[in-house]
Scaffold this active site. Structure first.
Site: not given
Ligand code: R5P
Length: 288
Positions: A35, A122, A184, A210
């Site tokens: 942990e 994104h 793409k 990108d």
């Protein structure tokens, strides 16, 4: 105080300098059972800005621990900066019974913060998954800074239609050049096909822009097309240089001139900091 996650120590230091707020000492530890344990032993501020890229499962847990630690330490306001948000690309259920992982992560983070700052997620729509206010910032313009000033007839090219705005931001920040994009088609996680656009890269310096280079499939395909088409030099730039697996090798084999990324993910190609952009976003909204 600026509180760094383990993966964002350089960015946190840059943000501390940018905002003029002290950098907190943090300990990252691990118990014998595996942990993680992240603590801020001397936290002493009204506001905590926790800066943590979540590029691994451990980094996610560490972030939740840091949020909790600063509340324990008396923070009245917690701002969470996710320079790179892992799981963001899992923004829908891919099959029956599958999770919307980005939403699960967003909900968990929301429990420990008053607001969130995201850098080039994104899809901007993932900000809706959070239960607190989200500021989305665009750091693509920062990618222009490390580029040579003498680019020949520069073409700023997005490897797919979704990245056109990033290419436009980088081009505008550079101050001259043209923008275009490739079409793409993604056949699988690593098999990508790009189709050249009308823009002719022959004899020109091309800057591909990108949001993320993950496996490097998209970027290497685009670089190879441009080199085959007679481009002078091809620069690969991205906000998030994840560079997973053999991505680096793919880009080099495709003939890249230079890879340029920011410090949302700290790599040797992180040539420019997003700190100024993040600082503006952190100071932009006051939560009572
Ligand atoms: C996709 O739409 C993104 O903008 C990137 O092009 C993609 O995530 C890059 O992934 P990879 O490096 O694995 O091709």
């Amino acid at each position: 105080m600026i509180v760094p996650g383990g993966s964002s120590q350089a960015l946190a230091a840059a943000l501390s300098a940018e905002l003029g707020e002290p950098l907190a000492a943090v300990t990252y530890d691990r118990f014998p059972d595996g942990e993680t344990y992240a603590a801020v032993p001397e936290f002493d501020a009204e506001r905590a800005v926790v800066v943590a890229t979540t590029d691994s499962n451990d980094a996610w847990v560490e972030l939740l621990q840091l949020q909790d630690a600063v509340r324990e330490g008396g923070a009245r306001e917690v701002v969470t900066v996710l320079p790179y948000m892992g799981y963001a690309r899992q923004d829908r259920a891919f099959e029956d019974g599958g999770p919307v992982s980005a939403r699960a992560m967003a909900r968990a983070v929301s429990t420990g913060t008053d607001r969130v700052v995201l850098v080039n997620p994104h899809e901007t729509s993932i900000s809706d998954f959070f239960d607190v206010h989200v500021t989305v910032c665009d750091a693509a313009g920062r990618l222009a800074e490390p580029l040579p000033g003498d680019l020949t007839d520069p073409l700023f090219l997005a490897p797919d239609a979704g990245a056109v705005e990033l290419a436009e931001s980088a081009c505008a920040a550079y101050g001259r050049g043209e923008t275009d994009y490739f079409e793409k088609t993604r056949h699988s996680g690593t098999d990508v096909e790009v189709t050249p656009s009308d823009a002719d890269g022959r004899g020109r310096d091309v800057v591909i822009v990108d949001d993320i280079v993950a496996t490097g499939s998209t970027m290497s395909e685009a670089i190879a097309h441009l080199n085959d088409g007679g481009a002078e030099r091809v620069f690969a730039t991205c906000v998030h240089p994840l560079l997973a697996r053999s991505a680096r090798t793919k880009l080099e084999r495709a003939g890249v001139e230079r890879i340029v990324g920011t410090d949302t993910i700290e790599r040797d190609v992180s040539a420019v900091s997003v700190a100024p952009v993040v600082a503006s976003a952190v100071d932009a909204v006051e939560v009572a």
